[in-house]
Design a protein around this motif. Structure first.
Motif, PDB file in Angstrom:
ATOM      1  N   GLY A 154      -0.716  11.324  13.862  1.00 37.10           N
ATOM      2  CA  GLY A 154      -1.211  10.059  14.394  1.00 37.10           C
ATOM      3  C   GLY A 154      -1.175   8.914  13.407  1.00 37.10           C
ATOM      4  O   GLY A 154      -1.610   7.802  13.729  1.00 37.10           O
ATOM      5  N   LYS A 155      -0.638   9.139  12.233  1.00 34.52           N
ATOM      6  CA  LYS A 155      -0.520   8.111  11.203  1.00 34.52           C
ATOM      7  C   LYS A 155       0.794   8.285  10.460  1.00 34.52           C
ATOM      8  O   LYS A 155       1.209   9.415  10.168  1.00 34.52           O
ATOM      9  CB  LYS A 155      -1.663   8.187  10.187  1.00 34.52           C
ATOM     10  CG  LYS A 155      -3.028   7.792  10.721  1.00 34.52           C
ATOM     11  CD  LYS A 155      -3.159   6.295  10.890  1.00 34.52           C
ATOM     12  CE  LYS A 155      -4.567   5.900  11.314  1.00 34.52           C
ATOM     13  NZ  LYS A 155      -4.720   4.449  11.460  1.00 34.52           N
ATOM     14  N   LEU A 156       1.433   7.181  10.158  1.00 39.76           N
ATOM     15  CA  LEU A 156       2.598   7.159   9.275  1.00 39.76           C
ATOM     16  C   LEU A 156       2.104   6.817   7.876  1.00 39.76           C
ATOM     17  O   LEU A 156       1.375   5.837   7.698  1.00 39.76           O
ATOM     18  CB  LEU A 156       3.597   6.107   9.751  1.00 39.76           C
ATOM     19  CG  LEU A 156       4.814   5.846   8.862  1.00 39.76           C
ATOM     20  CD1 LEU A 156       5.754   7.054   8.871  1.00 39.76           C
ATOM     21  CD2 LEU A 156       5.558   4.593   9.315  1.00 39.76           C
ATOM     22  N   ILE A 157       2.466   7.618   6.883  1.00 40.06           N
ATOM     23  CA  ILE A 157       2.022   7.380   5.508  1.00 40.06           C
ATOM     24  C   ILE A 157       3.191   6.794   4.719  1.00 40.06           C
ATOM     25  O   ILE A 157       4.249   7.421   4.604  1.00 40.06           O
ATOM     26  CB  ILE A 157       1.517   8.670   4.840  1.00 40.06           C
ATOM     27  CG1 ILE A 157       0.416   9.305   5.687  1.00 40.06           C
ATOM     28  CG2 ILE A 157       0.984   8.366   3.437  1.00 40.06           C
ATOM     29  CD1 ILE A 157      -0.085  10.634   5.154  1.00 40.06           C
ATOM     30  N   VAL A 158       2.999   5.599   4.194  1.00 38.52           N
ATOM     31  CA  VAL A 158       4.088   4.856   3.555  1.00 38.52           C
ATOM     32  C   VAL A 158       3.710   4.489   2.129  1.00 38.52           C
ATOM     33  O   VAL A 158       2.646   3.918   1.876  1.00 38.52           O
ATOM     34  CB  VAL A 158       4.426   3.580   4.349  1.00 38.52           C
ATOM     35  CG1 VAL A 158       5.604   2.853   3.713  1.00 38.52           C
ATOM     36  CG2 VAL A 158       4.747   3.919   5.797  1.00 38.52           C
ATOM     37  N   GLY A 159       4.594   4.799   1.195  1.00 37.53           N
ATOM     38  CA  GLY A 159       4.430   4.367  -0.189  1.00 37.53           C
ATOM     39  C   GLY A 159       4.928   2.943  -0.357  1.00 37.53           C
ATOM     40  O   GLY A 159       6.060   2.631   0.034  1.00 37.53           O
ATOM     41  N   VAL A 160       4.079   2.084  -0.910  1.00 35.28           N
ATOM     42  CA  VAL A 160       4.402   0.659  -1.041  1.00 35.28           C
ATOM     43  C   VAL A 160       3.952   0.146  -2.399  1.00 35.28           C
ATOM     44  O   VAL A 160       3.319   0.852  -3.175  1.00 35.28           O
ATOM     45  CB  VAL A 160       3.711  -0.170   0.075  1.00 35.28           C
ATOM     46  CG1 VAL A 160       4.212   0.235   1.454  1.00 35.28           C
ATOM     47  CG2 VAL A 160       2.183  -0.022  -0.002  1.00 35.28           C
ATOM     48  N   ASP A 161       4.271  -1.103  -2.644  1.00 32.98           N
ATOM     49  CA  ASP A 161       3.759  -1.809  -3.807  1.00 32.98           C
ATOM     50  C   ASP A 161       2.541  -2.607  -3.373  1.00 32.98           C
ATOM     51  O   ASP A 161       2.431  -3.013  -2.214  1.00 32.98           O
ATOM     52  CB  ASP A 161       4.828  -2.763  -4.363  1.00 32.98           C
ATOM     53  CG  ASP A 161       4.595  -3.122  -5.822  1.00 32.98           C
ATOM     54  OD1 ASP A 161       3.473  -2.909  -6.320  1.00 32.98           O
ATOM     55  OD2 ASP A 161       5.536  -3.624  -6.452  1.00 32.98           O
ATOM     56  N   GLN A 162       1.617  -2.834  -4.297  1.00 37.29           N
ATOM     57  CA  GLN A 162       0.473  -3.682  -3.983  1.00 37.29           C
ATOM     58  C   GLN A 162       0.371  -4.862  -4.956  1.00 37.29           C
ATOM     59  O   GLN A 162      -0.612  -5.592  -4.937  1.00 37.29           O
ATOM     60  CB  GLN A 162      -0.821  -2.879  -4.023  1.00 37.29           C
ATOM     61  CG  GLN A 162      -1.196  -2.345  -5.399  1.00 37.29           C
ATOM     62  CD  GLN A 162      -2.577  -1.731  -5.438  1.00 37.29           C
ATOM     63  OE1 GLN A 162      -3.320  -1.770  -4.456  1.00 37.29           O
ATOM     64  NE2 GLN A 162      -2.932  -1.149  -6.578  1.00 37.29           N
ATOM     65  N   SER A 163       1.411  -5.043  -5.758  1.00 38.98           N
ATOM     66  CA  SER A 163       1.318  -6.079  -6.784  1.00 38.98           C
ATOM     67  C   SER A 163       2.584  -6.925  -6.922  1.00 38.98           C
ATOM     68  O   SER A 163       2.716  -7.663  -7.889  1.00 38.98           O
ATOM     69  CB  SER A 163       1.003  -5.436  -8.150  1.00 38.98           C
ATOM     70  OG  SER A 163       1.940  -4.422  -8.469  1.00 38.98           O
ATOM     71  N   SER A 164       3.505  -6.821  -5.953  1.00 37.94           N
ATOM     72  CA  SER A 164       4.727  -7.636  -5.996  1.00 37.94           C
ATOM     73  C   SER A 164       4.595  -8.771  -4.984  1.00 37.94           C
ATOM     74  O   SER A 164       4.712  -8.559  -3.773  1.00 37.94           O
ATOM     75  CB  SER A 164       5.966  -6.791  -5.680  1.00 37.94           C
ATOM     76  OG  SER A 164       6.269  -5.949  -6.760  1.00 37.94           O
ATOM     77  N   TYR A 165       4.353  -9.956  -5.516  1.00 42.28           N
ATOM     78  CA  TYR A 165       4.141 -11.135  -4.683  1.00 42.28           C
ATOM     79  C   TYR A 165       5.302 -11.327  -3.721  1.00 42.28           C
ATOM     80  O   TYR A 165       6.465 -11.276  -4.109  1.00 42.28           O
ATOM     81  CB  TYR A 165       3.972 -12.344  -5.598  1.00 42.28           C
ATOM     82  CG  TYR A 165       3.636 -13.644  -4.919  1.00 42.28           C
ATOM     83  CD1 TYR A 165       2.672 -13.714  -3.931  1.00 42.28           C
ATOM     84  CD2 TYR A 165       4.283 -14.815  -5.285  1.00 42.28           C
ATOM     85  CE1 TYR A 165       2.365 -14.916  -3.330  1.00 42.28           C
ATOM     86  CE2 TYR A 165       3.980 -16.025  -4.693  1.00 42.28           C
ATOM     87  CZ  TYR A 165       3.022 -16.073  -3.707  1.00 42.28           C
ATOM     88  OH  TYR A 165       2.721 -17.266  -3.105  1.00 42.28           O
ATOM     89  N   ARG A 166       4.952 -11.505  -2.453  1.00 43.08           N
ATOM     90  CA  ARG A 166       5.877 -11.725  -1.346  1.00 43.08           C
ATOM     91  C   ARG A 166       6.526 -10.453  -0.823  1.00 43.08           C
ATOM     92  O   ARG A 166       7.120 -10.462   0.237  1.00 43.08           O
ATOM     93  CB  ARG A 166       6.958 -12.764  -1.683  1.00 43.08           C
ATOM     94  CG  ARG A 166       6.374 -14.151  -1.927  1.00 43.08           C
ATOM     95  CD  ARG A 166       7.445 -15.153  -2.280  1.00 43.08           C
ATOM     96  NE  ARG A 166       6.889 -16.509  -2.380  1.00 43.08           N
ATOM     97  CZ  ARG A 166       7.549 -17.542  -2.858  1.00 43.08           C
ATOM     98  NH1 ARG A 166       8.782 -17.394  -3.295  1.00 43.08           N
ATOM     99  NH2 ARG A 166       6.986 -18.742  -2.908  1.00 43.08           N
ATOM    100  N   TRP A 167       6.434  -9.341  -1.523  1.00 42.19           N
ATOM    101  CA  TRP A 167       7.021  -8.080  -1.063  1.00 42.19           C
ATOM    102  C   TRP A 167       5.945  -7.111  -0.596  1.00 42.19           C
ATOM    103  O   TRP A 167       5.969  -6.639   0.523  1.00 42.19           O
ATOM    104  CB  TRP A 167       7.874  -7.455  -2.161  1.00 42.19           C
ATOM    105  CG  TRP A 167       9.160  -8.178  -2.346  1.00 42.19           C
ATOM    106  CD1 TRP A 167       9.429  -9.193  -3.216  1.00 42.19           C
ATOM    107  CD2 TRP A 167      10.362  -7.979  -1.599  1.00 42.19           C
ATOM    108  NE1 TRP A 167      10.718  -9.630  -3.061  1.00 42.19           N
ATOM    109  CE2 TRP A 167      11.317  -8.896  -2.077  1.00 42.19           C
ATOM    110  CE3 TRP A 167      10.735  -7.099  -0.584  1.00 42.19           C
ATOM    111  CZ2 TRP A 167      12.616  -8.959  -1.567  1.00 42.19           C
ATOM    112  CZ3 TRP A 167      12.015  -7.159  -0.070  1.00 42.19           C
ATOM    113  CH2 TRP A 167      12.944  -8.077  -0.554  1.00 42.19           C
ATOM    114  N   GLY A 168       5.037  -6.798  -1.477  1.00 44.21           N
ATOM    115  CA  GLY A 168       3.897  -5.950  -1.151  1.00 44.21           C
ATOM    116  C   GLY A 168       2.777  -6.337  -2.083  1.00 44.21           C
ATOM    117  O   GLY A 168       2.814  -6.020  -3.271  1.00 44.21           O
ATOM    118  N   PHE A 169       1.786  -7.087  -1.583  1.00 35.97           N
ATOM    119  CA  PHE A 169       0.712  -7.580  -2.452  1.00 35.97           C
ATOM    120  C   PHE A 169      -0.580  -7.672  -1.654  1.00 35.97           C
ATOM    121  O   PHE A 169      -0.579  -7.752  -0.426  1.00 35.97           O
ATOM    122  CB  PHE A 169       1.068  -8.956  -3.038  1.00 35.97           C
ATOM    123  CG  PHE A 169       1.122 -10.070  -2.019  1.00 35.97           C
ATOM    124  CD1 PHE A 169       0.044 -10.926  -1.835  1.00 35.97           C
ATOM    125  CD2 PHE A 169       2.257 -10.268  -1.242  1.00 35.97           C
ATOM    126  CE1 PHE A 169       0.092 -11.947  -0.894  1.00 35.97           C
ATOM    127  CE2 PHE A 169       2.317 -11.289  -0.300  1.00 35.97           C
ATOM    128  CZ  PHE A 169       1.233 -12.131  -0.124  1.00 35.97           C
TER     129      PHE A 169
END
Length: 343
Positions: free
Chosen positions: A95-110
């Motif tokens: 019931g959930k998709l688990i996705v690895g992302v960035d949390q500190s790249s402005y405009r991409w993943g922040f």
């Protein structure tokens, strides 16, 4: 419209305000936060994603074809299909998709400074995949994955997919399964505006240049450094200072701002976001590579790759341009999504 009903352009404009003066703070936080794999939302049940090939289904798209036994075009992927296989089935059961992302790249993943939620070009794509698989953009668990842990996160089953400015190349297609390309970028040099460095050339000689471990920028400098200093003493040992080779790409911006390195080499798409955060730095020269970003899955999860490619077919027709206009166009100019290649 966003998933909660607010117009996308209005929300983006509101959220981009507030990033002007936080580059140093955000980068410093990244030095600590990027060292471990962090859950960013409610934990989903740990359901494994079975490996195993899954054949193509109906509705196969057209596209440029290349031979499967060549690495001249590593961005060539499996043909799209909306059929469910074992990997997709496991995600639906969870019931959930688990996705690895960035949390500190402005405009991409922040992280949005006002709400603490994740935003950016990659985050928008991850939500679109969740919408297709599970019927809701909110049916996704984001996990922060440092640059040098992206492949390990897939291998260990910590994440189903990685959507994190991950370049497709010949080495990586032996380690993970990629979707078709969703973005074209190139390696470029980022340095202070006052620096005598002119780009990826002899002006790097003797300069301290920072890259992320496991990145294509690091590989490029290993091949040709122009005499730049690119390795820490004790690289890969407990004595490693993580000064010139760092776990997370944004750590390099922090090093640059603190005067500990002279330049950074990274994807120009990421560097443009960093230049937007810090008006004292700029891109130098021109991109010296052509690279494509893909969504990565664990090797063998072919049905999931085919499903992502099906999502990307529709995404390129409209939503890609909308997301690009919000997050990236101001720094990179007009662009179009790359055409898919299939094998």
């Amino acid at each position: 419209m966003t998933h909660d009903g607010e117009p996308v352009t209005r929300r983006a404009a509101r959220r981009l305000r507030g990033w002007g003066g936080v580059a140093a703070m955000g980068a410093a936080c990244a030095l600590t936060a990027s060292l471990t794999l962090l859950p960013l939302a409610r934990e989903a049940a740990d359901a494994g994603t079975p490996a195993g090939p899954f054949g193509p289904g109906p509705g196969v798209a057209t596209g440029v074809q290349v031979k499967a036994d060549t690495c001249a075009h590593p961005e060539a992927s499996l043909r799209p299909s909306a059929e469910d296989g074992p990997s997709v089935g496991a995600i639906k059961q969870r019931g959930k998709l688990i996705v690895g992302v960035d949390q500190s790249s402005y405009r991409w993943g922040f992280r949005d400074p006002e709400t603490g939620t994740l935003e950016g070009f990659d985050i928008t794509l991850a939500r679109a995949i969740a919408q297709d698989l599970l019927g809701s953009e909110d049916a996704v668990v984001f996990r922060a994955v440092p640059t040098n842990q992206r492949i390990a996160a897939l291998d260990s089953g910590k994440v189903d997919l990685v959507v994190r400015t991950m370049t497709i190349n010949c080495k990586r297609i032996e380690q993970v399964a990629f979707s078709t390309a969703y973005f074209q970028a190139g390696q470029q040099v980022l340095a202070p505006k006052t620096s005598p460095i002119t780009g990826y050339d002899a002006s790097l000689k003797g300069r301290r240049v920072c890259t992320a471990e496991g990145s294509t920028a690091h590989d490029a400098l290993e091949e040709k450094s122009f005499g730049a200093v690119i390795r820490d003493e004790g690289d890969g040992t407990p004595a490693d200072r993580n000064l010139l080779t760092v776990p997370n790409q944004l750590d390099c911006l922090a090093r640059l701002q603190m005067g500990e390195v002279d330049a950074v080499v990274t994807d120009n798409a990421l560097a443009a976001g960093q230049a937007a955060q810090d008006p004292a730095v700029e891109l130098k020269g021109t991109p010296f590579t052509k690279e494509y970003y893909g969504v990565a899955a664990k090797l063998g999860n072919d049905d999931l790759v085919r499903r992502v490619n099906k999502v990307l077919e529709d995404y390129r027709k409209g939503r890609w341009q909308q997301a690009y206009g919000i997050w990236l166009e101001a720094g990179l100019g007009k662009a179009e999504p790359p055409e898919p290649l299939y094998r």
